[in-house]
Scaffold this active site. Structure first.
Site, PDB file in Angstrom:
ATOM      1  N   GLN A 128     -32.467  28.049   9.656  1.00 45.09           N
ATOM      2  CA  GLN A 128     -31.429  28.125  10.692  1.00 45.09           C
ATOM      3  C   GLN A 128     -31.625  29.309  11.632  1.00 45.09           C
ATOM      4  O   GLN A 128     -31.012  29.347  12.698  1.00 45.09           O
ATOM      5  CB  GLN A 128     -30.044  28.197  10.051  1.00 45.09           C
ATOM      6  CG  GLN A 128     -29.596  26.908   9.395  1.00 45.09           C
ATOM      7  CD  GLN A 128     -29.421  25.762  10.377  1.00 45.09           C
ATOM      8  OE1 GLN A 128     -29.380  25.950  11.591  1.00 45.09           O
ATOM      9  NE2 GLN A 128     -29.334  24.556   9.845  1.00 45.09           N
ATOM     10  N   SER A 186     -38.314  24.745   9.609  1.00 43.52           N
ATOM     11  CA  SER A 186     -38.332  23.286   9.718  1.00 43.52           C
ATOM     12  C   SER A 186     -38.315  22.882  11.180  1.00 43.52           C
ATOM     13  O   SER A 186     -37.556  23.448  11.981  1.00 43.52           O
ATOM     14  CB  SER A 186     -37.117  22.699   8.991  1.00 43.52           C
ATOM     15  OG  SER A 186     -37.196  21.299   8.931  1.00 43.52           O
ATOM     16  N   CYS A 230     -26.526  18.194   4.539  1.00 38.33           N
ATOM     17  CA  CYS A 230     -27.116  17.764   3.269  1.00 38.33           C
ATOM     18  C   CYS A 230     -26.056  17.347   2.265  1.00 38.33           C
ATOM     19  O   CYS A 230     -26.362  16.788   1.219  1.00 38.33           O
ATOM     20  CB  CYS A 230     -27.967  18.894   2.682  1.00 38.33           C
ATOM     21  SG  CYS A 230     -29.269  19.426   3.797  1.00 38.33           S
TER      22      CYS A 230
END
Length: 397
Positions: free
Chosen positions: A182, A202, A333
């Site tokens: 993040q 990511s 998630c």
């Protein structure tokens, strides 16, 4: 039934869940799907064309991390990176220090390792969401092998003091991993300044493709590969490289570096602050001047997590979605989960407040008009909920 949402007017405020590909990223990836489609491990011309794209991407990631090209490992994303750090370094009898506000990719890996004899200490945050480095220091034992702390929390945006924790790791001889999924693209990166041995990012959190990520692995760090079966990535991650995805990740990271330098992130923080102040000032929302969850701690520029007093967060989430505003009740998630956010609970919020909190996370491409649209819709949705729920109306008036 009408949702009250005209076509094309949706406003996406769930960037911490995922982000769309930027056009420049699509353009960079396109040749590697069709013309330069070779296997980067093949020695013929087609393979070498793919290898060139892979090598250039590695150069970009090395610049982003501020590390050597040999210290960049491409993988499938943040979850694999987090799992690699824990499963690749820890053995029975080792001790892990992490925090109670980490992503589930860390927390669930730690729980699984406990079944194999790895002990874990979960350091709790302060009410602001910040981890106190002295709490990390106090938790260290002779058998402590790894410290894992995230850079930016996915639910509150709170930025952790990773450089201070890195110094503690260096002084005590522990390995240090940072889940930077993040934080990537929102703060300036420098793994040397962070003092970490491993760091995970990511692609789809930085306007890159899903299913691809990268790790920084400091030279000499004895991390074992989770995936075996080939000599790819210098034998640190087997499997034919996803060259189009890796090229797209590199382009997204390149654009992210520019956005930090050209004022885009500062502009984003300003729009986040406008959204936050506007919601807190809305009459009848029940906020009564309460600060957002995670404030006044330093936060990622795009994130605010706001408590809507005496409103059910799930109902407000649905109401906003029907009006064309995409937000989140917590980590993507855990979508569909009925339990309140473990992050907010760890910060000391009770279940009612945790359930009544929503996360607004802005894309880099957000406009002021979109902020204004959200500030128009939120009071409408709140008022509708008050009308439907006499109990809530009574407590909010």
């Amino acid at each position: 039934m009408s949702t009250g949402n005209a076509p094309g007017t949706r406003v996406y405020m769930d960037a911490n869940a995922t982000t769309p590909l930027l056009p420049e990223v699509v353009d960079a990836m396109r040749p590697y799907w069709i013309e330069q489609f070779g296997n980067a491990s093949s020695i013929h011309l087609d393979g070498q064309q793919a290898r060139t794209g892979l090598d250039r991407a590695r150069e970009t990631l090395a610049e982003f991390f501020n590390c050597h090209e040999a210290e960049v490992v491409f993988n499938s994303g943040g979850t694999e990176g987090d799992n690699t750090a824990l499963f690749g370094l820890l053995h029975p009898g080792d001790h892990l220090i992490t925090t109670s506000i980490e992503h589930s990719a860390i927390l669930q890996a730690a729980k699984k390792l406990e079944h194999f004899g790895v002990q874990t200490t979960y350091v709790a945050p302060q009410p602001s969401g910040l981890i106190d480095p002295t709490d990390i220091l106090r938790a260290i034992r002779p058998e402590t092998r790894l410290i894992s702390v995230m850079l930016a929390n996915n639910e509150t945006g709170v930025l952790q003091p990773v450089s201070e924790i890195g110094k503690i790791a260096a002084d005590t001889g522990c390995f240090f991993h940072i889940d930077a999924v993040q934080g990537a693209g929102k703060v300036k990166f420098d793994v040397r300044q962070f003092g970490c041995h491993l760091l995970s990012i990511s692609g789809h959190k930085v306007h890159g493709p899903k299913g691809v990520g990268a790790m920084f692995v400091r030279r000499g760090t004895p991390v074992e590969s989770l995936i075996v079966g080939g000599s790819h990535e210098r034998r640190r991650r087997a499997g034919t490289e996803n060259v189009p995805g890796i090229v797209g990740l590199a382009k997204a990271v390149e654009l992210a570096m520019h956005s930090i330098e050209d004022g885009t992130i500062a502009r984003l923080a300003g729009l986040r602050d406008k959204l936050e102040a506007g919601i807190l000032a809305l009459p009848g929302t029940g906020l009564n001047g309460v600060m957002p969850n995670g404030k006044p701690a330093p936060r990622a520029a795009n994130t605010t997590n706001i408590w809507f007093d005496n409103l059910e967060g799930e109902a407000l989430f649905i109401g906003l979605d029907l009006k064309g505003i995409a937000v989140s009740g917590g980590s993507a998630c855990h979508s569909g989960a009925t339990e309140p956010s473990h992050v907010l609970m760890a910060m000391g919020l009770d279940k009612a407040r945790a359930r009544a909190s929503l996360r607004f996370s802005l894309l880099k491409t957000v406009t002021e008009a979109q902020i204004d649209r959200v500030l128009q819709v939120v009071p409408e949705a709140v008022q509708q909920l008050r009308t439907l729920s006499p109990v809530a109306a009574g407590t909010l008036s």
